[in-house]
Design an enzyme around this catalytic site. Structure first.
Site, PDB file in Angstrom:
ATOM      1  N   LYS A 169       0.864  -1.180   0.000  1.00 44.50           N
ATOM      2  CA  LYS A 169       0.000   0.000   0.000  1.00 44.50           C
ATOM      3  C   LYS A 169       0.898   1.227   0.000  1.00 44.50           C
ATOM      4  CE  LYS A 169      -3.571   2.468   2.505  1.00 44.50           C
ATOM      5  NZ  LYS A 169      -4.607   2.409   3.536  1.00 44.50           N
TER       6      LYS A 169
ATOM      7  N   LYS B 223      -2.079  -1.568  -3.899  1.00 43.48           N
ATOM      8  CA  LYS B 223      -2.931  -0.383  -3.847  1.00 43.48           C
ATOM      9  C   LYS B 223      -2.073   0.870  -3.944  1.00 43.48           C
ATOM     10  CE  LYS B 223      -5.869   1.958  -0.580  1.00 43.48           C
ATOM     11  NZ  LYS B 223      -6.328   2.043   0.775  1.00 43.48           N
TER      12      LYS B 223
HETATM   13  C1  PBG Z   1      -7.449   3.540   5.319  1.00 43.85           C
HETATM   14  C2  PBG Z   1      -7.747   3.320   3.894  1.00 43.85           C
HETATM   15  C3  PBG Z   1      -7.538   4.237   2.851  1.00 43.85           C
HETATM   16  C4  PBG Z   1      -8.060   3.652   1.708  1.00 43.85           C
HETATM   17  C5  PBG Z   1      -8.547   2.400   2.051  1.00 43.85           C
HETATM   18  N1  PBG Z   1      -8.332   2.203   3.416  1.00 43.85           N
HETATM   19  C6  PBG Z   1      -7.014   5.633   2.844  1.00 43.85           C
HETATM   20  C7  PBG Z   1      -5.687   5.915   3.384  1.00 43.85           C
HETATM   21  O1  PBG Z   1      -4.833   5.048   3.552  1.00 43.85           O
HETATM   22  O2  PBG Z   1      -5.489   7.092   3.688  1.00 43.85           O
HETATM   23  C8  PBG Z   1      -8.083   4.328   0.376  1.00 43.85           C
HETATM   24  C9  PBG Z   1      -8.995   3.760  -0.619  1.00 43.85           C
HETATM   25  C10 PBG Z   1      -9.290   4.604  -1.800  1.00 43.85           C
HETATM   26  O3  PBG Z   1      -8.677   5.650  -2.050  1.00 43.85           O
HETATM   27  O4  PBG Z   1     -10.197   4.201  -2.539  1.00 43.85           O
HETATM   28  N2  PBG Z   1      -6.489   2.775   5.929  1.00 43.85           N
END
Ligand code: PBG
Length: 406
Positions: free
Chosen positions: A267, A320
């Site tokens: 991520k 992601k």
């Molecule tokens: C939180 C989380 C996020 C997303 C999914 N879970 C945002 C972040 O890490 O700030 C983002 C998903 C998206 O942008 O569609 N842990």
């Protein structure tokens, strides 16, 4: 005189035959053609423009004329043959997207109505009622898997994010509702503190730092609470070190050996999460998330994370964002046999929507291409805000695929 002409013609034919024969023996068939000719195919001769390139003026290794005097690029392998019609393309197609590949994210809030997210047109913060309607509609198109993201009122947010494991919180209530109404639906729940954090971070904060091990204690509680409420798959998105193993152990110790872990393995600290943070009002309270989310410049680092998640007991690995990180998906695909998921994130959705709304992109084609590219890169599972819409398009396509089209 006419006899002389006849002789000449016969000699020419014999000579041509000889040349052909000789070249057949060397396995290279070359038909000699008179210089100065122009393409004369089924469309007729193109008009001659003075000074234009004369295709047949001198010998070119590629362009010749065949026995019908048509232009012939001496090319045995013609990949276009496998693209010549929809049926043939269907035979050789390597990757197909189905509704079963999708996880459909749903935003939920405490209000009794749904509210459109301004940076994600077509996506809503759902009430319990509209959430169930959305699940039902998506299921009619074959989507069977959902993930919940809660918008939590500010007065419930704290640094330790205790609301994250409140058994009466919005997530466990929504989960129980979906599971009772649609027992076959698979419901995933996100593990991270940010929707519940007064600091707007995925972990507990002290002196401006995001604490790893204290956060993990909270994540274990969150995971167990979600499993008790009926979660089928927990998805740690926090990027703390050691959380997959810690969550696995906590679940197993409570008897939840059947609850799966979809690890947000790679991520990245990405600008593409902006609209999601609008949706949940979860923008970082200070700084950014670069001390826990990965640097977009790094590829090998994803392999380190993947090795850890595999060793710690993850069932699926997620990358992601999705589209800008297809190389990471491919590298994980090569490095592990576990299923790979891609998160087609909010910013990717917003870009496609905005271009479609302006008439700059054909939304349906662009979205389906994006989904197919995920599969080609090596993805098994696609988490996308387009899940319902794409599943509907796929259903329409299956119902009325016109094989008479080229
Ligand atoms: C939180 C989380 C996020 C997303 C999914 N879970 C945002 C972040 O890490 O700030 C983002 C998903 C998206 O942008 O569609 N842990």
């Amino acid at each position: 005189m006419s006899r002389f002409v006849l002789l000449l013609v016969l000699a020419a034919v014999a000579c041509n035959a000889f040349v052909m024969h000789k070249n057949l023996n060397t396995n290279k068939m070359i038909l000699r053609v008179a210089p100065g000719g122009n393409a004369d195919g089924p469309l007729g001769k193109p008009k001659v423009i003075s000074g234009e390139f004369d295709n047949f003026a001198s010998h070119q290794p590629t362009l010749e004329k065949n026995r019908n005097q048509d232009p012939w690029v001496q090319q045995r392998q013609r990949p276009r043959r496998n693209r010549k019609s929809e049926v043939v393309r269907g035979l050789v197609r390597e990757n197909i997207v189905t509704a079963k590949d999708f996880i459909y994210p749903l935003f939920i809030h405490e209000a009794d109505h749904k509210e459109e997210i301004s940076s994600m047109p077509g996506c809503f913060r759902h009430s319990m009622k509209t959430m169930l309607e959305e699940v039902e509609e998506a299921m009619t198109y074959g989507v069977g898997c959902f993930i919940l993201f809660p918008k939590v009122p500010d007065n419930l947010k704290t640094n330790y994010a205790e609301e994250a494991y409140n058994p009466n919180g919005i997530v466990p209530r929504a989960l129980a509702l979906i599971k009772s109404k649609f027992p076959n639906a698979i419901v995933c729940t996100d593990i991270a503190l940010d929707p519940y954090s007064s600091q707007g971070h995925d972990g507990v904060v002290k002196d401006g730092k995001i604490l790893n091990d204290i956060t993990i204690m909270q994540l274990q509680k969150q995971a167990v609470m979600q499993a008790r409420a009926g979660s089928d798959v927990v998805a740690p998105s926090d990027m703390m070190d050691g959380r997959i193993g810690a969550v696995r152990d906590a679940l197993d110790a409570e008897g939840f050996t059947d609850v799966s872990i979809l690890a947000y393995t790679a991520k990245y600290a990405s600008a593409y999460y902006g609209p999601f943070r609008d949706a949940l009002d979860s923008h970082p309270g200070f700084g950014d998330k670069k001390t826990y989310q990965q640097d977009p410049a790094n590829g090998r680092e994803a392999l380190i994370e993947a090795a850890l998640d595999v060793a710690e007991g993850a069932d699926m690995l997620m990358v992601k964002p999705g589209m800008p990180y297809l190389d990471i998906i491919y590298r994980l695909r090569e490095a592990t046999n576990l299923p790979i998921a891609a998160y087609h994130v909010s910013g990717e959705y917003a870009m496609l929507k905005a271009a479609a709304q302006k008439g700059w992109l054909d939304e349906r084609k662009a979205v389906m291409e994006a989904m197919t590219c995920f599969k080609r890169a090596g993805t098994d599972v696609i988490l996308t805000y387009y899940a319902k819409q794409a599943a509907k398009w796929i259903a329409e396509e299956g119902g009325q695929l016109n094989l008479n089209k080229k």
